[in-house]
Design a protein around this motif. Structure first.
Motif, mmCIF file in Angstrom:
data_model
loop_
_atom_site.group_PDB
_atom_site.id
_atom_site.type_symbol
_atom_site.label_atom_id
_atom_site.label_comp_id
_atom_site.label_asym_id
_atom_site.label_seq_id
_atom_site.Cartn_x
_atom_site.Cartn_y
_atom_site.Cartn_z
ATOM 1 N N MET A 194 0.838 -1.186 0.000
ATOM 2 C CA MET A 194 0.000 0.000 0.000
ATOM 3 C C MET A 194 0.880 1.246 0.000
ATOM 4 O O MET A 194 1.977 1.249 0.561
ATOM 5 C CB MET A 194 -0.887 0.014 1.244
ATOM 6 C CG MET A 194 -1.905 -1.109 1.319
ATOM 7 S SD MET A 194 -3.329 -0.827 0.251
ATOM 8 C CE MET A 194 -4.120 0.544 1.115
ATOM 9 N N ASN A 195 0.379 2.290 -0.639
ATOM 10 C CA ASN A 195 1.026 3.606 -0.592
ATOM 11 C C ASN A 195 2.490 3.506 -1.018
ATOM 12 O O ASN A 195 2.787 3.010 -2.095
ATOM 13 C CB ASN A 195 0.843 4.209 0.802
ATOM 14 C CG ASN A 195 -0.631 4.340 1.172
ATOM 15 O OD1 ASN A 195 -1.417 4.841 0.392
ATOM 16 N ND2 ASN A 195 -1.014 3.861 2.351
ATOM 17 N N ASP A 196 3.431 3.953 -0.165
ATOM 18 C CA ASP A 196 4.842 3.967 -0.553
ATOM 19 C C ASP A 196 5.412 2.567 -0.787
ATOM 20 O O ASP A 196 6.467 2.426 -1.407
ATOM 21 C CB ASP A 196 5.682 4.662 0.518
ATOM 22 C CG ASP A 196 5.422 6.154 0.601
ATOM 23 O OD1 ASP A 196 4.803 6.706 -0.344
ATOM 24 O OD2 ASP A 196 5.815 6.784 1.602
ATOM 25 N N TRP A 197 4.736 1.549 -0.281
ATOM 26 C CA TRP A 197 5.241 0.188 -0.430
ATOM 27 C C TRP A 197 4.724 -0.473 -1.717
ATOM 28 O O TRP A 197 5.091 -1.606 -2.021
ATOM 29 C CB TRP A 197 4.840 -0.653 0.784
ATOM 30 C CG TRP A 197 5.653 -0.359 2.013
ATOM 31 C CD1 TRP A 197 6.239 0.825 2.346
ATOM 32 C CD2 TRP A 197 5.976 -1.264 3.058
ATOM 33 N NE1 TRP A 197 6.894 0.717 3.539
ATOM 34 C CE2 TRP A 197 6.738 -0.552 4.006
ATOM 35 C CE3 TRP A 197 5.672 -2.591 3.312
ATOM 36 C CZ2 TRP A 197 7.233 -1.145 5.170
ATOM 37 C CZ3 TRP A 197 6.145 -3.184 4.472
ATOM 38 C CH2 TRP A 197 6.924 -2.469 5.396
ATOM 39 N N THR A 198 3.880 0.217 -2.454
ATOM 40 C CA THR A 198 3.256 -0.399 -3.624
ATOM 41 C C THR A 198 4.285 -0.857 -4.647
ATOM 42 O O THR A 198 4.375 -2.052 -4.979
ATOM 43 C CB THR A 198 2.275 0.595 -4.283
ATOM 44 O OG1 THR A 198 1.206 0.861 -3.367
ATOM 45 C CG2 THR A 198 1.697 -0.001 -5.565
ATOM 46 N N TRP A 199 5.047 0.065 -5.192
ATOM 47 C CA TRP A 199 5.920 -0.288 -6.313
ATOM 48 C C TRP A 199 7.120 -1.131 -5.905
ATOM 49 O O TRP A 199 7.517 -2.041 -6.667
ATOM 50 C CB TRP A 199 6.317 0.969 -7.081
ATOM 51 C CG TRP A 199 5.111 1.564 -7.759
ATOM 52 C CD1 TRP A 199 4.448 2.708 -7.415
ATOM 53 C CD2 TRP A 199 4.389 1.010 -8.871
ATOM 54 N NE1 TRP A 199 3.363 2.903 -8.237
ATOM 55 C CE2 TRP A 199 3.309 1.873 -9.144
ATOM 56 C CE3 TRP A 199 4.549 -0.136 -9.652
ATOM 57 C CZ2 TRP A 199 2.393 1.639 -10.173
ATOM 58 C CZ3 TRP A 199 3.643 -0.380 -10.673
ATOM 59 C CH2 TRP A 199 2.578 0.496 -10.928
ATOM 60 N N PRO A 200 7.735 -0.920 -4.726
ATOM 61 C CA PRO A 200 8.789 -1.859 -4.318
ATOM 62 C C PRO A 200 8.307 -3.311 -4.257
ATOM 63 O O PRO A 200 9.039 -4.229 -4.640
ATOM 64 C CB PRO A 200 9.197 -1.341 -2.933
ATOM 65 C CG PRO A 200 8.892 0.111 -2.963
ATOM 66 C CD PRO A 200 7.641 0.224 -3.794
ATOM 67 N N LEU A 201 7.066 -3.512 -3.822
ATOM 68 C CA LEU A 201 6.574 -4.881 -3.702
ATOM 69 C C LEU A 201 6.055 -5.432 -5.029
ATOM 70 O O LEU A 201 6.061 -6.650 -5.238
ATOM 71 C CB LEU A 201 5.506 -4.966 -2.610
ATOM 72 C CG LEU A 201 6.086 -4.816 -1.207
ATOM 73 C CD1 LEU A 201 4.985 -4.780 -0.152
ATOM 74 C CD2 LEU A 201 7.076 -5.933 -0.895
#
Length: 245
Positions: A194-201
């Motif tokens: 979610m949010n800032d973790w979206t694209w890294p994951l």
């Protein structure tokens, strides 16, 4: 190839993004564009005529029918079983037992009664998509005895509520994957943030060969930080990243 799921709205409204699809017509139009952009599955928060989330079997059946029609081919249609939509467990389970047209549904381990919801889904042939939000939930999943009967495990991570996970998102996902491997689970996995973790994951999922998802439910931002114009823009960005994974 791994599934790229689109999550067009979640529980959110147009205050999050003016293009948030809320009505049934808006959802259908949005997912049609997303399938054309490369999505191969959808995770829906079905809405009634007022725009409120609902688990009502009649509304669910009609929405799923229209979404499949919009896809123009085979796609996975998934729903949420979120307790906030129908807080009374018995009522929620009764509705789920009447669902038609649903391939899978996400059941959050954080919610009381998740075993009853999963059991009802097994009874009526709906695939269990385990909503796993933190390494702290793994003992609960393993103790339930339901892991071997799950269709998929959705590793859903966020630095915010309720667990306030800390550290690089890829490292948190790695701990969960290692624990599932140690438990002997060969269940397919979908990793997303979610949010800032979206694209890294999303990137982590592509590296691992896992399913993943993008959409306004998780973040309205593109990888470069710009606001996406639509869910389809997010799907196209994910497709591009997959090509470079």
């Amino acid at each position: 190839m791994s599934m790229l799921q689109v999550t067009p709205n979640g529980p959110w409204g147009k205050d999050v993004h003016p293009g948030m699809p809320v009505s049934a017509d808006e959802v259908v139009d949005e997912v049609r564009e997303c399938f054309a952009a490369g999505a191969t599955g959808v995770h829906l928060h079905v809405r009634d005529e007022s725009g409120a989330e609902t688990l009502d079997p009649a509304v669910v059946a009609e929405t799923c029918r229209r979404v499949r029609e919009a896809a123009g081919g085979p796609v996975e249609v998934g729903l949420t079983t979120g307790a906030w939509i129908v807080p009374e467990l018995a009522d929620r389970v009764a509705m789920i037992r009447e669902w038609e047209g649903v391939d899978v549904a996400t059941v959050n381990l954080s919610e009381d009664g998740f075993e009853d919801v999963m059991g009802a889904m097994l009874d009526v042939g709906i695939g269990i998509d385990v909503g796993l939000w933190s390494p702290a939930e793994l003992p609960r999943l393993l103790a339930s005895g339901l892991l071997p009967r799950a269709r998929r495990i959705s590793i859903e991570l966020d630095a915010g509520e309720p667990y306030f996970l800390d550290g690089p998102p890829e490292a948190v996902a790695g701990r969960i994957n290692d624990a599932l491997d140690e438990a002997g689970s060969a269940c397919p996995r979908l990793t997303h943030g979610m949010n800032d973790w979206t694209w890294p994951l999303v990137r982590d999922a592509f590296r691992r060969g896992h399913d993943t998802r993008v959409g306004f439910e998780d973040s309205v931002l593109l990888p470069d930080g710009r606001t996406a114009g639509s869910n389809a823009d997010l799907v196209r960005a994910a497709v591009q990243l997959r090509g470079h994974a």
